[in-house]
Design a protein around this motif. Structure first.
Motif, PDB file in Angstrom:
ATOM      1  N   UNK A 261       0.824  -1.213   0.000  1.00 39.09           N
ATOM      2  CA  UNK A 261       0.000   0.000   0.000  1.00 39.09           C
ATOM      3  C   UNK A 261       0.863   1.270   0.000  1.00 39.09           C
ATOM      4  N   UNK A 262       1.852   1.422   0.890  1.00 37.47           N
ATOM      5  CA  UNK A 262       2.688   2.625   0.843  1.00 37.47           C
ATOM      6  C   UNK A 262       3.528   2.713  -0.434  1.00 37.47           C
ATOM      7  N   UNK A 263       3.963   1.547  -0.935  1.00 38.35           N
ATOM      8  CA  UNK A 263       4.715   1.559  -2.193  1.00 38.35           C
ATOM      9  C   UNK A 263       3.845   2.114  -3.304  1.00 38.35           C
ATOM     10  N   UNK A 264       2.606   1.644  -3.340  1.00 39.51           N
ATOM     11  CA  UNK A 264       1.670   2.131  -4.365  1.00 39.51           C
ATOM     12  C   UNK A 264       1.439   3.641  -4.221  1.00 39.51           C
ATOM     13  N   UNK A 265       1.232   4.094  -2.994  1.00 38.21           N
ATOM     14  CA  UNK A 265       1.019   5.522  -2.762  1.00 38.21           C
ATOM     15  C   UNK A 265       2.261   6.331  -3.142  1.00 38.21           C
ATOM     16  N   UNK A 266       3.441   5.827  -2.803  1.00 36.54           N
ATOM     17  CA  UNK A 266       4.684   6.526  -3.124  1.00 36.54           C
ATOM     18  C   UNK A 266       4.876   6.629  -4.630  1.00 36.54           C
ATOM     19  N   UNK A 267       4.605   5.549  -5.345  1.00 33.53           N
ATOM     20  CA  UNK A 267       4.743   5.574  -6.806  1.00 33.53           C
ATOM     21  C   UNK A 267       3.775   6.587  -7.401  1.00 33.53           C
TER      22      UNK A 267
ATOM     23  N   UNK B 207       2.558   9.219  -5.910  1.00 33.92           N
ATOM     24  CA  UNK B 207       2.937  10.558  -5.473  1.00 33.92           C
ATOM     25  C   UNK B 207       4.137  11.070  -6.260  1.00 33.92           C
ATOM     26  N   UNK B 208       5.201  10.253  -6.386  1.00 30.88           N
ATOM     27  CA  UNK B 208       6.421  10.701  -7.035  1.00 30.88           C
ATOM     28  C   UNK B 208       6.370  10.607  -8.553  1.00 30.88           C
ATOM     29  N   UNK B 209       5.561   9.712  -9.063  1.00 26.13           N
ATOM     30  CA  UNK B 209       5.438   9.533 -10.518  1.00 26.13           C
ATOM     31  C   UNK B 209       3.955   9.553 -10.909  1.00 26.13           C
ATOM     32  N   UNK B 210       3.323  10.709 -10.866  1.00 22.25           N
ATOM     33  CA  UNK B 210       1.878  10.765 -11.140  1.00 22.25           C
ATOM     34  C   UNK B 210       1.531  10.351 -12.579  1.00 22.25           C
ATOM     35  N   UNK B 211       2.484  10.461 -13.496  1.00 19.05           N
ATOM     36  CA  UNK B 211       2.190  10.073 -14.879  1.00 19.05           C
ATOM     37  C   UNK B 211       2.293   8.557 -15.080  1.00 19.05           C
ATOM     38  N   UNK B 212       2.865   7.861 -14.137  1.00 20.28           N
ATOM     39  CA  UNK B 212       3.054   6.415 -14.229  1.00 20.28           C
ATOM     40  C   UNK B 212       1.798   5.710 -13.693  1.00 20.28           C
ATOM     41  N   UNK B 213       0.749   5.658 -14.517  1.00 21.93           N
ATOM     42  CA  UNK B 213      -0.565   5.217 -14.059  1.00 21.93           C
ATOM     43  C   UNK B 213      -0.707   3.696 -14.007  1.00 21.93           C
TER      44      UNK B 213
END
Length: 157
Positions: A112-118, A120-126
């Motif tokens: 869950x935090x990994x998903x949130x971090x990705x 947050x830091x890479x919003x275009x990486x959907x």
């Protein structure tokens, strides 16, 4: 319980009755490969088959679980030993299941935090797929716990 000892005992009892593996399997409604696995010690008979197997071989469940004929004087002692051993195996299986559940929970909590971090830091990486994995793991855990701890009763009128 010694699977190999039980398997040898099943083979000996089957041969005493003059049955082939195929004949025993047909009487129990299973494959002869299952009987072969029992007799080689690769597996044990399923609990649902034990009474029928014992009936066909004319032995008791305690004798089956002990892998030997039991004299009446030793019967109570062997029965108690078998019960203790079965309870011990059940406890070990429950502990192993708890460990598996903890691993699943740890994976879900860490993803869950990994998903949130990705996100947050890479919003275009959907389309990373991590969100779907987290949802899938959460759904599996919910279903497993729901089926294990809740009893569903349907009342028809």
């Amino acid at each position: 319980m010694d699977q190999e000892k039980i398997g040898k005992f099943i083979a000996d009892c089957r041969k005493e009755k003059g049955l082939t593996q195929l004949q025993l399997a047909e009487k129990l409604g299973i494959s002869n490969r299952a009987v072969s696995k029992w007799e080689t010690g690769k597996s044990c008979p399923d609990v649902s088959l034990m009474l029928e197997l014992c009936s066909v071989l004319e032995i008791t469940v305690n004798e089956l679980l002990s892998g030997e004929r039991i004299l009446m004087e030793d019967y109570q002692k062997k029965a108690e030993e078998n019960l203790v051993e079965l309870q011990d195996k059940k406890m070990k299986a429950q502990k192993m299941l708890k460990k598996v559940e903890l691993v699943w929970m740890a994976i879900a909590i860490l993803l869950a935090p990994v998903h949130l971090a990705i996100n947050y830091f890479y919003p275009d990486n959907v389309n990373t797929g991590i969100g779907a994995i987290v949802i899938l793991i959460g759904a599996i855990m919910f279903i497993v716990y729901f089926l294990r701890y809740y009893k569903i009763e349907i009342k028809l009128k």
